[in-house]
Design a protein around this motif. Sequence first.
Motif, PDB file in Angstrom:
ATOM      1  N   ILE A   1       6.386 -84.272   5.099  1.00 18.04           N
ATOM      2  CA  ILE A   1       7.788 -84.680   5.233  1.00 18.04           C
ATOM      3  C   ILE A   1       8.044 -84.793   6.721  1.00 18.04           C
ATOM      4  O   ILE A   1       7.914 -83.812   7.462  1.00 18.04           O
ATOM      5  CB  ILE A   1       8.745 -83.659   4.583  1.00 18.04           C
ATOM      6  N   ARG A   2       8.387 -86.005   7.164  1.00 22.31           N
ATOM      7  CA  ARG A   2       8.553 -86.256   8.596  1.00 22.31           C
ATOM      8  C   ARG A   2       9.992 -86.133   9.060  1.00 22.31           C
ATOM      9  O   ARG A   2      10.269 -86.191  10.243  1.00 22.31           O
ATOM     10  CB  ARG A   2       8.018 -87.641   8.943  1.00 22.31           C
ATOM     11  N   GLY A   3      10.919 -85.995   8.140  1.00 23.95           N
ATOM     12  CA  GLY A   3      12.313 -85.859   8.535  1.00 23.95           C
ATOM     13  C   GLY A   3      13.222 -86.053   7.341  1.00 23.95           C
ATOM     14  O   GLY A   3      12.798 -86.478   6.273  1.00 23.95           O
ATOM     15  N   PHE A   4      14.468 -85.712   7.538  1.00 25.70           N
ATOM     16  CA  PHE A   4      15.493 -85.882   6.522  1.00 25.70           C
ATOM     17  C   PHE A   4      16.535 -86.813   7.126  1.00 25.70           C
ATOM     18  O   PHE A   4      16.901 -86.666   8.285  1.00 25.70           O
ATOM     19  CB  PHE A   4      16.128 -84.547   6.159  1.00 25.70           C
ATOM     20  N   THR A   5      17.007 -87.751   6.352  1.00 21.36           N
ATOM     21  CA  THR A   5      17.892 -88.757   6.914  1.00 21.36           C
ATOM     22  C   THR A   5      18.889 -89.247   5.872  1.00 21.36           C
ATOM     23  O   THR A   5      18.792 -88.895   4.691  1.00 21.36           O
ATOM     24  CB  THR A   5      17.064 -89.941   7.466  1.00 21.36           C
TER      25      THR A   5
END
Length: 145
Positions: free
Chosen positions: A47-51
């Motif tokens: 998971i590279r980020g939440f957006t």
Amino acid sequence: MDKLDHGIISLLRQNARAGYGDIGAVIGLSASAVKRRVDRLVADKVIRGFTIQVDPSVDGYATEAYVELFCRGTVAPAELRRMLSDVPEVVDASTVSGSADAIVHIRSRDITSLEAALERVRNAPNVDHTRSSIVLSRLIHRSRD
């Protein structure tokens, strides 16, 4: 990654704000177990980020087009990336197989600004010509990032 990790990712793709308890209720884990797995997926860079995803028309970018880009000679992908990065209306671009060298997705405020962005793309070094298709309605959009 196992079946549970894939389930967590699937649920987070649908709603990145889903609570650990809500996710756990669907996949059969406790909230704390889901949190540990999410933390591991983040640490492992799965998971590279939440957006959030905002409708582009909210920001006034309701006009969009897909543009086939045809170059003179051979142009390296890095050079295409550099020249297309100079056009802020370009939201996505990929090299492709076939007769075109690249496909470019442009979003703009209106037809006038779309035309100006297309002109900047056409005037880039090594661009021979373009072929544009203006989007009339979006039928399906799935984000798989």
